[in-house]
Design an enzyme around this catalytic site. Structure first.
Site, PDB file in Angstrom:
ATOM      1  N   GLU A 498       0.989  -0.992  -0.072  1.00 58.12           N
ATOM      2  CA  GLU A 498       0.084   0.114  -0.074  1.00 58.12           C
ATOM      3  C   GLU A 498       1.068   1.169   0.041  1.00 58.12           C
ATOM      4  OE1 GLU A 498      -3.211   0.307   2.858  1.00 58.12           O
ATOM      5  OE2 GLU A 498      -4.153  -1.764   2.109  1.00 58.12           O
ATOM      6  N   GLY A 499       2.012   1.528  -0.945  1.00 58.77           N
ATOM      7  CA  GLY A 499       2.965   2.371  -0.907  1.00 58.77           C
ATOM      8  C   GLY A 499       3.967   2.194  -0.007  1.00 58.77           C
TER       9      GLY A 499
END
Length: 825
Positions: A498-499
């Site tokens: 998620e990043g």
């Protein structure tokens, strides 16, 4: 002397005007007034200086003077140095809303705006689900069996999750889901986080994925068909976003969907020819329906005259021709279901697009809008739940593990680790719970989602490192009894998904916040794009007033003058006032960085990261203060609150110092240091006294320990190896309830041994207890109690061992090391 007094009066008056952002007219009036007094009673030169200052202020600050000559020059310069914002960046900036993060950018946060929306907790239905269905699911878990023996959840657990609609928390009751609040989703994932694979399996379908995208953007037909099936588990979803060449940089997707025509069932149909390669897709190996992000092109103009339609999202059944799916990756730690998806010359009709044809090219906006909420919940909740588990086990272990005839929880080095574990858990719980409450109030906290994702997953890694340290050999020997090892090795997963955390810290938190949350920057950029000089004039000089105001607030509050008025009790007041002081310093430094670096700030990732650290620690400190304000404190909690805030504010100050040490413009850096740190550093971190207090609280049967563990499944617990494996929290809690009594008897037996009243060969605790009974040091009741207690302790301290070749996947290649069969050379 009079000159000096008047000079001080002028400075003090101007600081007051600047702090209040009273405007140019007031500032001019103050300088003229003090100048006249100086001219009459003191110094001509001081008066002249004040009159010159008044003239410059009038020319720069009064609209009638400045708009004819100053504003056009400033506007022209701004157009040259202002960063260019791409279309994808604009979409990201427009996604989500601004709340408390925006207050921190102002330098004068209004605490009423934070406290007005009180966290009222869960509904009765949500609490019942947490206490019943969640606990039942955890009772079916054996971490070793799930992670090592089967690399999957048991079939009966899968059936239970589907039947009880764990995958439908975000889906409304209208479509057969549970319709839970964000607070409830957070609470469920915190509880399930004891088992990483279980938490991930439940969390992903309720986070960024087909379910959320359908709810917000799907057509009525898509919602009516898919949402009930997703809610009850008839459909298992996954979402294909990342790939070998597009991980955190989702805008660079190389996967394509070409608009074309194909004959289907004897009819010519317009659709898309897909070619893609996705990696690291959670639940892909068993997914029945695949959400997919790709770049859409229309070279033949079949839908419009725009060839590059942009990122688009589709929902594709698993059995679609051309899709390769089912293979698995092996994630480090807990091998949750994760794998690749490949599509070659796949044809899909247009009605597979999420939201239909009208949403073609809207995929990037769809993703970032959903991510601003989902990223606040899944991984941060898992981190908070995992940290609470570390409090339970590390606190319990260090109290029953004895070295040098004393519990290691009494050793200061161990206490330092325990206190850090407790504080990071406390901060994480406050942050996820109160940010989720903001979501329930209609907010879409884009910048806080990045703050929580980065810092709480880093906290999780730190907490697990500390937990491993205090457990020693118990934690580094893998097996069913080791409740730490799998989680520790898997902590890197949360850091990267998620990043990636490096990117989130160095680019996103401040990079997005500086434009999205700043009171004026977005208005200035909009004025530039619209070539609106009047709007620019209003925004730019409002911005200038903010800069002077923050300078005055940062300087005076650092000196202890004019502290902010805050709505907190005596124990928390000084911390809230320091948050306000650092908010002013942060706002001033942000403007200095943007002004001196301009568009170059995008490439100055370390500068951006340090400003992001300041913002993050102030946000987390605010969540702790809100938590303290709204919940009923228990014995020992004030020490934990103080420890947590001492740590966060020390980190804030460290980030400020590092920013000043490395700002390229050294003249500006020196001026900022005088303003923001006029008497040097003030925050050194938590004291030893707080460390002792917090460590003792979480390693004993205390109210504070119980409050920190309230998010966990505690259970009743039984003795024996099964209890150690299935629920170590309950086992430790039971031991801690009896620990005070046991500790007295340990000391009693050890004292007798040191005096020579027990045999010198009574080295094991069990031998010592029996000798104490025989010599009358222990009563029969005391001996029985200690036999049982020490047996339970030994169960918790014991580690696993295995047959020699049990780990070998190819047992035929194992060397025979049996010494009885070795032959002499």
């Amino acid at each position: 002397m009079m000159t000096f007094i008047l000079f001080v009066l002028a400075i003090a008056s101007l600081l007051v005007v600047m702090r209040q952002e009273a405007g140019a007219k007031t500032a001019v009036g103050v300088m003229v007034g003090v100048g006249l007094v100086s001219l009459l009673f003191a110094s001509f030169w001081l008066a002249l200086l004040l009159f010159i200052g008044a003239g410059i202020t009038a020319a720069a600050g009064l609209p009638g003077f400045r708009r004819s000559w100053l504003t056009p020059k400033a506007f022209a310069l701004f157009k040259k140095v202002a960063p260019k914002v791409s279309e994808t960046e604009k979409v990201a900036l427009e996604a989500g809303t601004v709340s408390w993060d925006g207050e921190l950018f102002t330098g004068k946060p209004d605490w009423h705006n934070l406290l007005i929306n009180r966290n009222t907790g869960l509904t009765d239905k949500e609490q019942a689900f947490l206490d019943n269905q969640c606990n039942q699911a955890l009772a079916m878990c054996n971490a070793w069996d799930i992670a090592v023996e089967r690399a999957d959840l048991p079939e009966e657990l899968w059936d239970f999750l589907k039947r009880e609609k764990f995958f439908g928390m975000i889906i409304s009751e209208e479509y057969g889901g549970l319709g839970f609040s964000a607070k409830a989703q957070t609470a469920v994932l915190q509880r399930l986080a004891v088992n990483e694979m279980l938490m991930v399996t439940v969390g992903v379908p309720n986070s960024l994925g087909p379910g959320e995208l359908l709810i917000k953007y799907g057509t009525d037909e898509q919602k009516e068909y898919y949402l009930p099936r997703l809610a009850d588990g008839r459909e298992i979803p996954c979402f294909g976003l990342t790939g070998p060449r597009a991980g955190s940089d989702a805008t660079s997707l190389p996967d394509t969907g070409i608009v074309c025509k194909q004959e289907v069932d004897g009819k010519e149909v317009i659709g898309l020819r897909l070619n893609f390669e996705k990696r690291w897709i959670t639940l892909a190996p068993i997914a029945t329906v695949v959400g997919l992000a790709f770049r859409m092109f229309d070279p033949d103009g079949l839908l419009s005259d725009v060839e590059d339609r942009g990122i688009t999202c589709a929902l594709i059944p698993r059995d679609t021709d051309g899709m390769e799916i089912g293979r698995r990756h092996c994630p480090i730690g807990s091998p949750f279901l994760n794998g690749p998806i490949i599509g070659k010359d796949m044809f899909i009709p247009l009605d597979y697009l999420i939201g239909g044809e009208k949403m073609a090219g809207e995929g990037w906006r769809m993703l970032v809008e959903c991510l601003s909420v989902g990223r606040c919940i899944t991984l941060p909740s898992g981190a908070a739940g995992g940290a609470a588990f570390a409090v339970a086990t590390a606190g319990g272990f260090t109290r029953i593990r004895r070295q040098f005839n004393t519990p290691i929880a009494e050793m200061e080095g161990v206490q330092q680790s325990l206190a850090r574990i407790a504080a990071k858990t406390y901060i994480a719980q406050a942050a996820v719970n109160h940010t989720a409450n903001m979501i329930d109030q209609g907010q879409k906290p884009a910048v806080p989602s990045a703050i929580l994702k980065y810092h709480l997953t880093e906290y999780q890694r730190d907490v697990l490192c500390d937990a491993m340290d205090v457990h020693g050999g118990k934690a580094v020997t893998l097996g069913p009894r080791n409740y730490n090892g799998i989680s520790f090795s898997g902590s890197a997963v949360s850091i990267t998904v998620e990043g990636a955390n490096i990117m989130t810290r160095s680019l996103m938190i401040f990079g997005q916040g500086a434009i999205r949350c700043h009171p004026y920057v977005l208005k200035e950029l909009a004025a530039k794009d619209n070539d609106d000089i009047d709007a620019f004039d209003e925004a730019f000089f409002g911005h200038a007033g903010l800069v002077f105001g923050n300078a005055a607030r940062a300087f005076t509050q650092a000196l202890g003058l004019g502290r902010a008025d805050v709505p907190f009790d005596h124990g928390a007041r000084k911390y809230a006032q320091s948050v306000a002081r650092f908010s002013a310093a942060f706002g001033l430094c942000s403007d200095a960085a943007m002004t001196t670096l301009g568009s170059e700030l995008k490439m100055r990732e370390l500068t951006s990261a340090r400003l992001g650290d300041m913002l993050s620690n102030l946000y987390l400190a605010s969540m702790v203060l809100k938590h303290w304000h709204e919940t009923q404190p228990v014995d020992g909690e004030q020490a934990l609150m103080a420890y947590s805030l001492d740590m966060l504010l020390a980190r804030t100050e460290t980030a400020l110092v590092e920013f000043l040490d490395n700002l390229p413009n050294r003249l500006v850096a020196g001026a900022l240091r005088v303003v923001t740190l006029p008497i040097g550093r003030r925050w050194t971190g938590p004291s030893d006294a707080l460390t002792h207090t917090v460590a003792k609280a979480i390693s004993t049967d205390s109210p504070l320990r119980k409050k920190l563990l309230s998010s966990l499944w505690v259970g009743e617990g039984e003795s024996g190896v099964d209890a150690v494996i299935s629920n170590p929290v309950a086992s430790y809690n039971n031991l801690l309830k009896d620990n005070a009594k046991a500790e007295k008897l340990y000391r009693k037996a050890n004292k007798a041994y040191s005096k020579g009243e027990l045999p010198i060969t009574a080295l094991h605790p069990e031998q010592r207890f029996e000798a104490a009974l025989e010599t009358g040091v222990f009563s029969e009741e005391e001996a029985i109690f200690m036999r049982d207690y020490e047996a339970k302790v030994l169960e918790m301290l014991t580690v696993d061992d295995f047959a020699f070749n049990e780990f070998a996947r190819n047992k035929k290649s194992v060397i025979d090391h049996n010494p009885s069969e070795s032959q002499p050379s």
